[in-house]
Write an enzyme that holds these catalytic residues in place. Structure first.
Site, PDB file in Angstrom:
ATOM      1  N   HIS A 217      -9.201  -6.235  10.946  1.00 34.40           N
ATOM      2  CA  HIS A 217      -9.797  -5.987   9.632  1.00 34.40           C
ATOM      3  C   HIS A 217     -11.178  -5.348   9.723  1.00 34.40           C
ATOM      4  O   HIS A 217     -11.909  -5.329   8.741  1.00 34.40           O
ATOM      5  CB  HIS A 217      -9.916  -7.299   8.847  1.00 34.40           C
ATOM      6  CG  HIS A 217      -8.604  -7.911   8.477  1.00 34.40           C
ATOM      7  ND1 HIS A 217      -7.798  -8.530   9.394  1.00 34.40           N
ATOM      8  CD2 HIS A 217      -7.952  -7.982   7.293  1.00 34.40           C
ATOM      9  CE1 HIS A 217      -6.709  -8.969   8.787  1.00 34.40           C
ATOM     10  NE2 HIS A 217      -6.780  -8.648   7.519  1.00 34.40           N
TER      11      HIS A 217
ATOM     12  N   GLU B  49       0.811  -1.216   0.000  1.00 38.00           N
ATOM     13  CA  GLU B  49       0.000   0.000   0.000  1.00 38.00           C
ATOM     14  C   GLU B  49       0.846   1.269   0.000  1.00 38.00           C
ATOM     15  O   GLU B  49       0.538   2.235  -0.704  1.00 38.00           O
ATOM     16  CB  GLU B  49      -0.947  -0.002   1.208  1.00 38.00           C
ATOM     17  CG  GLU B  49      -2.162  -0.907   1.073  1.00 38.00           C
ATOM     18  CD  GLU B  49      -1.822  -2.376   1.265  1.00 38.00           C
ATOM     19  OE1 GLU B  49      -2.661  -3.240   0.930  1.00 38.00           O
ATOM     20  OE2 GLU B  49      -0.711  -2.658   1.750  1.00 38.00           O
TER      21      GLU B  49
END
Length: 358
Positions: free
Chosen positions: A155, A86
């Site tokens: 998450h 990322e």
């Protein structure tokens, strides 16, 4: 069908679908996934500077199939698959934006955006200011935010308050297909970095769309909220997926004689304070609803701002926040389900705010 999916389909979202259908009086329906896909297709066709970058967005059609078919249509230069890094692909996208392109940077989940937080905050958000207005960063960050289904603590976090905190960013949290479509198209055309916080649980949910919303030039003004339901006894402010639970709760409250006004914020930064203040002046009671944690959350900012403005004196009762539980998200789906507000919780909180003074 999984029990959580069955709940979402049968109890809440189908109900909200019918509510929206009656509201719009339109027979055109579309899933959130398809609404995003269509908006991306239109913006790619409209402007050759627009491209999409992220993990599995091209050949795999996207982790959630939001970009389905776009790679075959536009090719490798417009849809770029990246390694699992990322910080790397987010930095490349920001550089491309500084160079005059319009990247759409997809995070597989905003939990992974923490790997690129320096790029988003110190790269995208501050460049215009630090260059004295010479270098804008027309970039869109998008992907699912908050809890999914049984994805555990690392998450399932809601990052609305995190990104809302940062000057230089614009932050959208859509709910319906109209919200998603209009927010994405407005974000792509905006000269500043825009964060769009989506919901994995909404991707496959259908909503009606008006002919106006289906127009290729349809956008939702960044910074403009929508009143989903009018009322006179209490103002309920929400954003994203939580808005659907709030609409359902408002209808349940109506059955008990409490007419709640529901505000779908859609935009968190900038926030539509004008709509919020006017609603409070009408109802004289306020409750915020969000799926994120309570400390330093979206609701906390709204309540604090109300306290600091003359509209505070319009309140006949203390403002209340209805939030997720202040714990890391459990892995168990049954416990996870009880860690974020549902319509029953919202009704319970609202009735306490209203008391007997209606």
């Amino acid at each position: 069908m999984h029990p959580i999916q069955r709940y979402l389909k049968s109890r809440l979202f189908v109900h909200c679908f019918h509510y929206q259908k009656n509201l719009y009086r339109s027979e055109t329906t579309m899933t959130v996934r398809d609404a995003l896909n269509l908006a991306l297709d239109e913006e790619l066709a409209k402007d050759e500077k627009v491209f999409i970058m992220g993990e599995e967005v091209a050949q795999y059609d996207g982790a959630y199939k939001v970009t389905k078919g776009l790679w075959k249509k536009y090719g490798d230069k417009r849809l770029i698959d990246t390694p699992i890094t990322e910080a790397g692909f987010c930095g490349i996208a920001i550089g491309a934006a500084l160079g005059g392109l319009k990247p759409i940077c997809e995070f597989m989940t905003y939990n992974f955006s923490m790997q690129a937080i320096d790029r988003v905050v110190n790269g995208a958000a501050k460049s215009l200011y630090m260059s004295a207005g010479r270098y804008s960063v027309p970039i869109v960050f998008r992907g699912p935010n908050g809890n999914g289904k049984g994805l555990a603590a690392q998450h399932s976090q809601c990052f609305a308050a995190w990104y809302m905190h940062v000057p230089g960013l614009k932050v959208m949290s859509p709910c319906t297909c109209e919200d998603y479509r209009g927010s994405l198209k407005a974000a792509v055309r905006d000269p500043d970095p825009v964060v769009i916080l989506e919901s994995e649980l909404l991707y496959n949910v259908k909503f009606p769309l008006t002919n106006e919303a289906l127009d290729a030039n349809f956008t939702i003004p960044i910074g403009k909220a929508k009143i989903e339901k009018t009322g006179k006894h209490i103002t309920l402010i929400s954003h994203g997926q939580a808005t659907l639970y709030t609409i359902k709760a408002a209808e349940m409250l109506a059955g008990e004689g409490i007419e709640a006004e529901v505000i779908n914020l859609r935009s968190l930064r900038p926030l539509d304070w004008d709509t919020v203040f006017k609603s409070i002046e009408k109802t004289h009671k306020l409750m915020t609803v969000e799926l994120g944690w309570p400390r330093c959350g979206v609701g906390a900012e709204i309540v604090a701002t109300i306290m600091e403005n003359p509209v505070f004196f319009q309140l006949d009762a203390p403002a209340v926040r209805c939030t997720g539980v202040d714990v890391p998200m459990p892995y168990s789906e049954k416990i996870e389900h009880d860690c974020t507000p549902k319509e029953t919780h919202i009704v319970e909180f609202a009735k306490k705010v209203c008391g007997t003074s209606i």
